[in-house]
Scaffold this motif. Structure first.
Motif, short mmCIF file in Angstrom:
data_model
loop_
_atom_site.label_atom_id
_atom_site.label_comp_id
_atom_site.label_asym_id
_atom_site.label_seq_id
_atom_site.Cartn_x
_atom_site.Cartn_y
_atom_site.Cartn_z
N LEU B 4 0.83 -1.21 0.00
CA LEU B 4 0.00 0.00 0.00
C LEU B 4 0.87 1.25 0.00
CD1 LEU B 4 -2.92 0.65 -0.19
CD2 LEU B 4 -3.15 0.41 2.26
N GLU B 12 1.28 8.97 -6.44
CA GLU B 12 1.79 10.34 -6.25
C GLU B 12 2.76 10.73 -7.34
OE1 GLU B 12 1.37 10.66 -1.39
OE2 GLU B 12 3.36 10.71 -2.28
N VAL B 15 0.80 11.22 -10.68
CA VAL B 15 -0.03 12.44 -10.65
C VAL B 15 0.85 13.68 -10.79
CG1 VAL B 15 -1.49 13.87 -9.17
CG2 VAL B 15 -1.96 11.44 -9.40
N PHE B 46 -3.84 -5.00 -6.06
CA PHE B 46 -4.97 -4.70 -5.18
C PHE B 46 -4.77 -3.35 -4.48
CE2 PHE B 46 -8.69 -5.54 -2.84
CZ PHE B 46 -8.49 -5.01 -1.58
N LEU B 50 -6.95 0.52 -4.70
CA LEU B 50 -7.40 1.39 -3.61
C LEU B 50 -6.76 2.77 -3.71
CD1 LEU B 50 -7.08 -1.06 -0.60
CD2 LEU B 50 -9.15 -0.47 -1.83
N ARG B 53 -8.16 5.63 -6.17
CA ARG B 53 -9.50 6.21 -5.99
C ARG B 53 -9.43 7.71 -5.79
NH1 ARG B 53 -12.37 1.86 -1.90
NH2 ARG B 53 -12.18 0.10 -3.33
N ASN B 54 -10.30 8.41 -6.54
CA ASN B 54 -10.37 9.88 -6.42
C ASN B 54 -9.07 10.57 -6.78
OD1 ASN B 54 -13.08 9.83 -5.38
ND2 ASN B 54 -12.17 9.02 -3.51
N THR B 55 -8.30 9.94 -7.65
CA THR B 55 -7.11 10.60 -8.18
C THR B 55 -7.19 10.59 -9.70
OG1 THR B 55 -5.71 8.65 -8.48
CG2 THR B 55 -5.78 9.62 -6.26
N LYS B 56 -6.20 11.23 -10.32
CA LYS B 56 -6.15 11.26 -11.79
C LYS B 56 -6.00 9.86 -12.38
CE LYS B 56 -4.47 15.51 -13.87
NZ LYS B 56 -4.47 16.60 -12.89
#
Lengths: 319, 114
Positions: B4, B12, B15, B46, B50, B53-56
């Motif tokens: 993760l 990061e 983006v 996996f 996660l 989500r909610n990123t470019k």
């Protein structure tokens, strides 16, 4: 919540120096990388567990004064408000619709952020002639007990500083600080390893003396710490005789990354099926440069050899 | 579990690069995960699902190159292909391969849309 390992916020950790006043609002160094959902206003949820050495637990108000690092990248497709002390610097993306795909060749190491910081730590240690040991092992192999012995043996010879890594509690840092050395505890929360950024932050708690010894006790874990360079001068792996002689075969990455393997709890050899020759043979096959010292934190056996090894390494770097 | 942490770092990085290039969205991202890198590819996939989500990168196609490793046996000096860090040397049967290649953990490239 991560469904792979059940962890919550993967990036938040705490750094506390032993003897620091816990009740002050800015006593904690926090880190919160996180992403935003649309319409979410920029407030922080403090879901991390922490223990207090003081009297009472307290709950956090949502809008309390903290200094946060706001170095997270996120897209601006949603409206949100900022606290006045958070500063973002980025360009606004133009909204012109243009169809045209571009290939950007990056070829960037995913661990680059960690590795760059590790090199900065390394440079700092070299400049200050600090010998830094990263101690790794499974939980319960005897790292902290060995560190106690090492501190007692060396603290009159060389200034010693401690960085302790555990998921929770100040127990280990407190235990070592009792021996009269400055100690900082990093609590990783749900995290499973220390990284170079945490170490860099923890270092700022000390005014570290030139020519000193920095002992970092990593989180007890034979898997993940292998990947994360902290900038250490050397990595010491502790393996106890109660863990099975085939340990090296099962955790090759960690054994490959270490320089010295301490075989601990040798006082228990009469009671366990552990053949030192087999353990060292499989470890050496994977890492021919690995050195071994048999020790017992309980009886003190092997400590002289360990101290000599450390002094020898320190003398090499100061020349 | 550090997959993760790595997934977050990948997102990061991508983006930031997309923003640097004034890109609207990231269509594809190519990663190299060496088989000897110490990273579990399934766990990373996996974790990425996660982390995006909610990123470019939410709708980005993720391609992962699983490169084989090459090792040289510390005991008998033979070079051989390693599928895992414990792959035994075909000659002496010991997992004594010194890793020459296969530990890479990289963002290779992005395909972005203006």
């Amino acid at each position: 919540m991560c469904e792979t390992c059940g962890c919550g916020d993967p990036g938040s950790y705490q750094i506390r120096k032993v003897g620091q006043d816990d009740s002050a609002d800015n006593a904690y160094e926090h880190s919160h990388p996180h992403s935003h959902s649309p319409g979410f206003s920029h407030r922080h949820q403090h879901l991390h567990p922490h223990s207090h050495t003081g009297e009472d637990d307290h709950r956090h108000n949502p809008d309390h004064g903290h200094d946060h690092d706001h170095d997270h990248a996120h897209s601006h497709d949603h409206a949100h408000s900022h606290n006045s002390d958070s500063i973002h610097g980025h360009d606004v993306v133009s909204g012109e619709p243009v169809s045209g795909k571009r290939l950007i060749n990056l070829e960037k190491d995913i661990l680059e952020t960690n590795n760059l910081m590790a090199e900065r730590n390394r440079g700092f240690f070299e400049a200050k002639k600090v010998f830094c040991i990263n101690m790794v092992s499974s939980p319960g192999s005897g790292k902290t007990s060995l560190l106690e012995r090492m501190i007692i043996a060396l603290k009159d010879t060389i200034p010693i500083y401690i960085i302790e890594g555990d998921q929770q509690s100040m127990l280990d840092a407190d235990r070592l600080a009792k021996l009269g050395v400055p100690a900082v505890q990093i609590n990783t929360g749900s995290g499973c390893h220390l990284d170079a950024i945490m170490v860099n932050k923890a270092l700022k708690s000390f005014d570290i003396a030139t020519g000193s010894l920095l002992l970092i006790e990593n989180v007890g874990n034979l898997v993940c710490p292998a990947l994360f360079d902290l900038g250490e001068s050397t990595r010491v792996l502790v393996m106890s005789v109660t863990e099975g002689e085939d340990k090296p075969l099962k955790y090759p990455a960690m054994f490959r990354s270490a320089r010295l393997c301490l075989i601990n709890k040798t006082d228990l050899l009469p009671y366990v099926d552990f053949r030192i020759e087999e353990a060292t043979k499989s470890a050496s096959a994977m890492n021919p440069e690995l050195e071994f010292i048999e020790v017992s934190a309980k009886t003190g056996k092997g400590m002289e050899k360990l101290v000599d090894w450390i002094i020898g390494k320190i003398n090499t770097i100061s020349n | 579990m550090h997959e993760l942490t790595l997934a977050t770092a990948i997102v990061e990085m991508a983006v930031l690069e997309a923003e640097k290039n004034n890109a609207g969205s990231v269509k594809e991202i190519e990663l190299e995960v060496g088989k000897l890198s110490g990273v579990d590819a399934d766990a990373l996939e996996f974790a990425l699902s996660l982390a995006v989500r909610n990123t470019k990168l939410e709708y980005t196609v993720i391609k992962i190159l699983h490169t084989d490793g090459i090792g040289r046996c510390n005991l008998c000096n033979r070079s051989f292909i390693m599928h895992a860090v414990w792959t035994p040397c075909p000659g002496c049967k010991m997992p004594a391969g010194q890793i020459i290649h296969g530990e890479a953990l990289r963002v290779v490239s992005l395909v972005v849309d203006d």
